[in-house]
Design an enzyme around this catalytic site. Structure first.
Site, mmCIF file in Angstrom:
data_model
loop_
_atom_site.group_PDB
_atom_site.id
_atom_site.type_symbol
_atom_site.label_atom_id
_atom_site.label_comp_id
_atom_site.label_asym_id
_atom_site.label_seq_id
_atom_site.Cartn_x
_atom_site.Cartn_y
_atom_site.Cartn_z
ATOM 1 N N LYS A 1 -0.585 -9.874 9.583
ATOM 2 C CA LYS A 1 0.601 -9.328 8.919
ATOM 3 C C LYS A 1 0.744 -7.840 9.216
ATOM 4 O O LYS A 1 -0.101 -7.038 8.823
ATOM 5 C CB LYS A 1 0.473 -9.502 7.395
ATOM 6 C CG LYS A 1 1.798 -9.230 6.692
ATOM 7 C CD LYS A 1 1.652 -8.995 5.217
ATOM 8 C CE LYS A 1 1.421 -7.558 4.883
ATOM 9 N NZ LYS A 1 2.505 -6.645 5.294
ATOM 10 N N SER B 1 -4.589 1.520 2.462
ATOM 11 C CA SER B 1 -4.972 2.496 1.445
ATOM 12 C C SER B 1 -6.185 2.002 0.658
ATOM 13 O O SER B 1 -6.431 0.797 0.529
ATOM 14 C CB SER B 1 -3.792 2.729 0.505
ATOM 15 O OG SER B 1 -3.438 1.514 -0.108
ATOM 16 N N GLY C 1 -7.048 -1.788 -0.821
ATOM 17 C CA GLY C 1 -8.333 -2.348 -0.369
ATOM 18 C C GLY C 1 -9.213 -2.758 -1.533
ATOM 19 O O GLY C 1 -9.864 -3.820 -1.498
ATOM 20 N N GLU D 1 -10.955 -0.951 6.130
ATOM 21 C CA GLU D 1 -10.835 0.376 6.763
ATOM 22 C C GLU D 1 -9.804 1.133 5.954
ATOM 23 O O GLU D 1 -8.619 0.796 5.995
ATOM 24 C CB GLU D 1 -10.365 0.242 8.225
ATOM 25 C CG GLU D 1 -11.305 -0.528 9.130
ATOM 26 C CD GLU D 1 -12.563 0.247 9.510
ATOM 27 O OE1 GLU D 1 -12.721 1.407 9.063
ATOM 28 O OE2 GLU D 1 -13.388 -0.320 10.235
ATOM 29 N N CYS E 1 -5.709 8.193 9.535
ATOM 30 C CA CYS E 1 -6.831 8.118 8.589
ATOM 31 C C CYS E 1 -7.963 9.047 8.996
ATOM 32 O O CYS E 1 -8.766 9.429 8.166
ATOM 33 C CB CYS E 1 -7.314 6.686 8.474
ATOM 34 S SG CYS E 1 -7.674 5.956 10.062
ATOM 35 N N GLU F 1 -5.786 12.411 -0.065
ATOM 36 C CA GLU F 1 -5.244 12.140 1.263
ATOM 37 C C GLU F 1 -3.724 12.292 1.204
ATOM 38 O O GLU F 1 -3.044 11.518 0.547
ATOM 39 C CB GLU F 1 -5.602 10.710 1.689
ATOM 40 C CG GLU F 1 -5.189 10.407 3.109
ATOM 41 C CD GLU F 1 -5.485 8.968 3.512
ATOM 42 O OE1 GLU F 1 -5.180 8.041 2.726
ATOM 43 O OE2 GLU F 1 -6.003 8.773 4.620
HETATM 44 P P1 NAD Z 1 -1.108 0.129 2.290
HETATM 45 O O1 NAD Z 1 -2.438 -0.110 1.663
HETATM 46 O O2 NAD Z 1 0.035 0.391 1.390
HETATM 47 O O3 NAD Z 1 -0.676 -1.144 3.175
HETATM 48 C C1 NAD Z 1 -1.486 -1.632 4.197
HETATM 49 C C2 NAD Z 1 -1.132 -3.083 4.450
HETATM 50 O O4 NAD Z 1 -1.503 -3.846 3.302
HETATM 51 C C3 NAD Z 1 0.349 -3.354 4.672
HETATM 52 O O5 NAD Z 1 0.502 -4.360 5.646
HETATM 53 C C4 NAD Z 1 0.802 -3.857 3.310
HETATM 54 O O6 NAD Z 1 1.931 -4.701 3.386
HETATM 55 C C5 NAD Z 1 -0.407 -4.641 2.865
HETATM 56 N N1 NAD Z 1 -0.517 -4.849 1.425
HETATM 57 C C6 NAD Z 1 0.046 -4.110 0.433
HETATM 58 N N2 NAD Z 1 -0.256 -4.649 -0.770
HETATM 59 C C7 NAD Z 1 -1.045 -5.718 -0.537
HETATM 60 C C8 NAD Z 1 -1.693 -6.675 -1.370
HETATM 61 N N3 NAD Z 1 -1.607 -6.607 -2.696
HETATM 62 N N4 NAD Z 1 -2.434 -7.650 -0.791
HETATM 63 C C9 NAD Z 1 -2.561 -7.704 0.548
HETATM 64 N N5 NAD Z 1 -1.948 -6.846 1.404
HETATM 65 C C10 NAD Z 1 -1.204 -5.851 0.861
HETATM 66 O O7 NAD Z 1 -1.332 1.294 3.353
HETATM 67 P P2 NAD Z 1 -0.250 1.979 4.282
HETATM 68 O O8 NAD Z 1 0.518 2.908 3.418
HETATM 69 O O9 NAD Z 1 0.463 0.970 5.111
HETATM 70 O O10 NAD Z 1 -1.206 2.807 5.278
HETATM 71 C C11 NAD Z 1 -1.690 4.057 4.988
HETATM 72 C C12 NAD Z 1 -3.145 3.980 4.533
HETATM 73 O O11 NAD Z 1 -3.935 3.304 5.496
HETATM 74 C C13 NAD Z 1 -3.767 5.346 4.410
HETATM 75 O O12 NAD Z 1 -4.501 5.439 3.206
HETATM 76 C C14 NAD Z 1 -4.698 5.444 5.580
HETATM 77 O O13 NAD Z 1 -5.770 6.316 5.443
HETATM 78 C C15 NAD Z 1 -5.132 4.044 5.740
HETATM 79 N N6 NAD Z 1 -5.622 3.807 7.111
HETATM 80 C C16 NAD Z 1 -6.959 3.636 7.313
HETATM 81 C C17 NAD Z 1 -7.447 3.446 8.609
HETATM 82 C C18 NAD Z 1 -8.914 3.234 8.872
HETATM 83 O O14 NAD Z 1 -9.230 2.723 9.928
HETATM 84 N N7 NAD Z 1 -9.791 3.597 7.979
HETATM 85 C C19 NAD Z 1 -6.568 3.415 9.661
HETATM 86 C C20 NAD Z 1 -5.216 3.595 9.416
HETATM 87 C C21 NAD Z 1 -4.764 3.777 8.123
#
Ligand code: NAD
Length: 461
Positions: free
Chosen positions: A158, A212, A216, A233, A267, A363
């Site tokens: 997804k 995020s 997670g 991650e 990130c 962040e």
């Molecule tokens: P997010 O957590 O809002 O969303 C990430 C994904 O999870 C999206 O596809 C979203 O649709 C899905 N999601 C949202 N709610 C969910 C749920 N309840 N159950 C399952 N899936 C769900 O994050 P974002 O805003 O898309 O990305 C930014 C964040 O990602 C930042 O905090 C960044 O640091 C982190 N990030 C981490 C890494 C790493 O490798 N550590 C890499 C890139 C981004």
């Protein structure tokens, strides 16, 4: 199959124009894709290792043949600079090629025991789900699906709501490369619908999540119900530590792009800079000159180094930390950004009063860096570690011993000395503390997509 539940308008962050409207799938379509992934699983894991490798190599070639198309799609969908977007599509190709060698190297062990032969096998998990954030839609997808497929799993993926276009295209290219239908399925949908279903569906054996920390944590809690395997991650607030014995000019010249790459939506962004007190002023002077020279503008222009933020919401978040913060924020200097349409935000350097300030602790995920001085090595390590996160970081020093000591002392998964490199597909990547659980990439990535099975063969008559 039920009709799709909703649609999503994909918007170009540099122009605010709608690029395309896509259908978002619902729970029924998700369940159907998972059922298909279960159905085709035995055939996929039954393919001879060399043939599975050949198919993944072919998939990599097809990605390469469409590299420019994928890169342009990411410029339009996510506002990535064209230089970055080409690297990102190339990274998918490279990760597929790297793991195409893995099926033939999925070694178990032969362990000496009495009375027989003991061997271990690395068995695929079954259906693996990959949930991708919006900041690096292509690479993060590839880091999940390539090793998962190589290990003999089938995959449902997804993309983030904001950035689905390249993932959808990669799903088409997999079929074009000859992967059987159902082995790798891309489902554009909401996190609260498709993402949740990946976590609750009994036939999904693993959730490979990047996003995020808060989401997670929710996934980890829910995955406990079915003891699903997880890789998380998550976020970061990484430190860039500059010692007085460093090449300060080189450290200052490299500092802007260590937090401005992808407009800071990275990130691994080095969003905290720690500078030894006696070189603080010299560093800041050279840092300002380097930051003013960063080219912010049209992401499709080859010379652009930083594009817009991904959405108006993300820009509001960044403004909330700096311009509209409930805490006073001291802005040291800023770079420039275009005016008018597009979600632009200028490179911004802030001076927190202490390590307790929000700009230092949280962040921001935008082109903002906070800078503080430190006194000595112990103070640098203590300040670097005074964070919930532990993803990345950099250390600038000419003293080899100090470089080793500080690299060992900083609690983070990916450190670099005298550079800002973080991610190579051939080395492990992941976070300490609130930055995640598990590792991706590198030679051991398939461990996260397999179960170890031990079998004893009695050799007595
Ligand atoms: P997010 O957590 O809002 O969303 C990430 C994904 O999870 C999206 O596809 C979203 O649709 C899905 N999601 C949202 N709610 C969910 C749920 N309840 N159950 C399952 N899936 C769900 O994050 P974002 O805003 O898309 O990305 C930014 C964040 O990602 C930042 O905090 C960044 O640091 C982190 N990030 C981490 C890494 C790493 O490798 N550590 C890499 C890139 C981004």
């Amino acid at each position: 199959m039920s009709p799709t539940l909703t649609t999503h308008a994909v918007v170009n962050p540099a122009t605010e124009e709608t690029v395309r409207t896509i259908d978002l799938v619902g729970v029924e379509e998700t369940d159907a894709a998972i059922a298909k992934a279960v159905e085709v699983g035995p055939a996929w894991r039954g393919i001879a290792p060399a043939d599975r490798g050949r198919l993944l190599r072919r998939f990599g070639q097809v990605v390469d043949e469409h590299l420019e198309e994928l890169a342009q799609l990411e410029v339009t969908n996510a506002g990535h600079t064209i230089g970055n977007a080409r690297w990102e599509a190339g990274n998918v190709r490279d990760v597929l090629t790297y793991y195409s060698a893995a099926p033939e190297r999925l070694f178990g062990r032969q362990i000496p025991v009495a009375g027989g032969l003991d061997v271990t096998f690395k068995e695929p998990l079954g259906v693996v789900s990959v949930i991708v954030p919006w900041n690096f839609p292509m690479p993060i997808a590839g880091w999940g699906f390539a090793p998962a497929l190589a290990a003999g799993n089938t995959v449902v993926l997804k993309p983030a709501e904001l950035t689905p276009l390249t993932a959808i295209r990669l799903g088409d290219l997999a079929l074009e490369a000859g992967l059987p239908e159902g082995v790798f399925t891309v489902l554009a949908g909401k996190g609260s619908v498709v993402g949740e279903r990946f976590v609750t569906h009994p036939d999904v054996r693993k959730v490979c999540f990047t996003g995020s920390t808060a989401v997670g944590q929710g996934i980890m809690r829910k995955a406990a119900d079915s003891l699903k395997r997880i890789t998380l991650e998550l976020g970061g607030k990484s430190a860039n530590i500059v010692f007085d014995d460093a090449d300060v000019a080189a450290a200052a010249a490299a500092a802007p792009m260590s937090f401005l790459d992808n407009a800071g939506q990275d990130c691994c962004a080095r969003s905290r800079i720690l500078v030894q007190r006696n070189v603080f002023d010299a560093f800041m002077e050279q840092f300002e000159a380097a930051l003013q020279a960063v080219r912010v503008g049209d992401p499709g222009d080859e010379s652009t180094e930083m594009g817009p933020l991904v959405s108006s919401g993300q820009r509001d978040t960044v403004r909330g930390y700096v311009d509209e913060s409930d805490e006073p924020v001291d802005v040291a200097f800023r770079g420039s950004a275009p005016e008018g349409k597009g979600w632009w935000y200028p490179p911004t350097v802030v001076l927190p009063k202490s390590t307790g300030d929000k700009v230092w602790r949280e962040e921001i995920f935008g082109p903002v860096v906070a800078v503080l001085p430190f006194d000595d090595e112990a103070d640098a390590i203590a300040k670097a570690n005074d964070t919930a996160y532990g993803l990345s970081g950099s250390i600038w020093t000419k003293d080899l011993g100090r470089g080793i000591r500080v690299a060992r002392g900083v609690e983070a998964g990916n450190l670099s000395v005298n550079s800002h490199s973080s991610v190579r597909y051939s080395t492990p990547f992941g976070g300490f503390k609130a930055s995640g659980i598990g590792r991706e990439l590198g030679p051991d990535a398939l461990d996260a997509f397999t179960e170890t099975k031990n079998v004893f063969f009695n050799t007595n008559d």
